[in-house]
Design a protein around this motif. Sequence first.
Motif, PDB file in Angstrom:
ATOM      1  N   ALA A   1       9.019  -3.611   1.247  1.00  0.00           N
ATOM      2  CA  ALA A   1       8.968  -2.249   1.790  1.00  0.00           C
ATOM      3  C   ALA A   1       7.530  -1.797   2.037  1.00  0.00           C
ATOM      4  N   THR A   2       6.641  -2.060   1.078  1.00  0.00           N
ATOM      5  CA  THR A   2       5.258  -1.611   1.249  1.00  0.00           C
ATOM      6  C   THR A   2       4.545  -2.386   2.356  1.00  0.00           C
TER       7      THR A   2
ATOM      8  N   ALA B   1      -2.590   4.682  -1.185  1.00  0.00           N
ATOM      9  CA  ALA B   1      -2.390   6.126  -1.038  1.00  0.00           C
ATOM     10  C   ALA B   1      -1.676   6.470   0.266  1.00  0.00           C
ATOM     11  N   LEU B   2      -1.926   5.694   1.320  1.00  0.00           N
ATOM     12  CA  LEU B   2      -1.289   5.957   2.605  1.00  0.00           C
ATOM     13  C   LEU B   2       0.118   5.371   2.672  1.00  0.00           C
ATOM     14  N   VAL B   3       0.324   4.246   2.006  1.00  0.00           N
ATOM     15  CA  VAL B   3       1.636   3.600   2.017  1.00  0.00           C
ATOM     16  C   VAL B   3       2.629   4.391   1.167  1.00  0.00           C
ATOM     17  N   ASP B   4       2.187   4.861   0.019  1.00  0.00           N
ATOM     18  CA  ASP B   4       3.065   5.591  -0.887  1.00  0.00           C
ATOM     19  C   ASP B   4       3.531   6.887  -0.227  1.00  0.00           C
TER      20      ASP B   4
ATOM     21  N   VAL C   1       9.020   4.999   1.577  1.00  0.00           N
ATOM     22  CA  VAL C   1       8.426   3.883   0.850  1.00  0.00           C
ATOM     23  C   VAL C   1       7.697   4.400  -0.385  1.00  0.00           C
ATOM     24  N   SER C   2       7.909   3.725  -1.495  1.00  0.00           N
ATOM     25  CA  SER C   2       7.314   4.164  -2.760  1.00  0.00           C
ATOM     26  C   SER C   2       6.541   3.032  -3.427  1.00  0.00           C
TER      27      SER C   2
END
Length: 220
Positions: free
Chosen positions: A128-129, A144-147, A205-206
Amino acid sequence: AGNRQEFYDGVESRLGVRPEIIPGQEEAQLSFGGAVAAAQARGPVALPALVMDVGGGSTELFVGADAGSASGVSLDMGSVRIRERFLHSDPPTAAEVGEATAFIDGLLDSSGIDFATPATWFGVGGTATALAAIVLELPAYDRALVDGATLTREQIAALSERLLTWPVARVLQIPTMVPGRADVICAGALIVRRIAERLAVPLAVSEADILDGLVAGLLA
């Protein structure tokens, strides 16, 4: 692992504690708790939520309003498993993709998951990431941008189509692509796409997962 006893003994001799293997159900519930708790720290979360973790050999899907009541399944399909079983060519042929899709759909349709129920859909783990980083066109991976990034069904479908038509050498040119994931990300994207086709909500996405779930449980 063939050397697990050696690993256990080494950890115990250095740390004074023996490693504990948690069952799949607990692992999934911890991932669920971590993803939901992290999202709730940013604001209200519509529940029930579906938490998805596409791994190398399996995919976990858990639905619930909280970690304690969440229930779900672990399906024998992961990015490595699907790539090795079906997607033999580089890039995969249309026939190979068709066979993989039919297999994935069969597992999802018989999973017992009510895909009409979730009000929120979280994706945790490397698949997912990695997909989020590609959609965001990041020059370098930025947690920080993906989360918290949101991927629509259309974005997932377009990315899956692209990755399945690219050879591994082209995938490796993606700035955020980890070499060890380049040959299997197309299979992971296909799994996520087939799940997306069954849901009415986008993918959130987490970066939070098992460790965050452990902390959330201790603080509860």
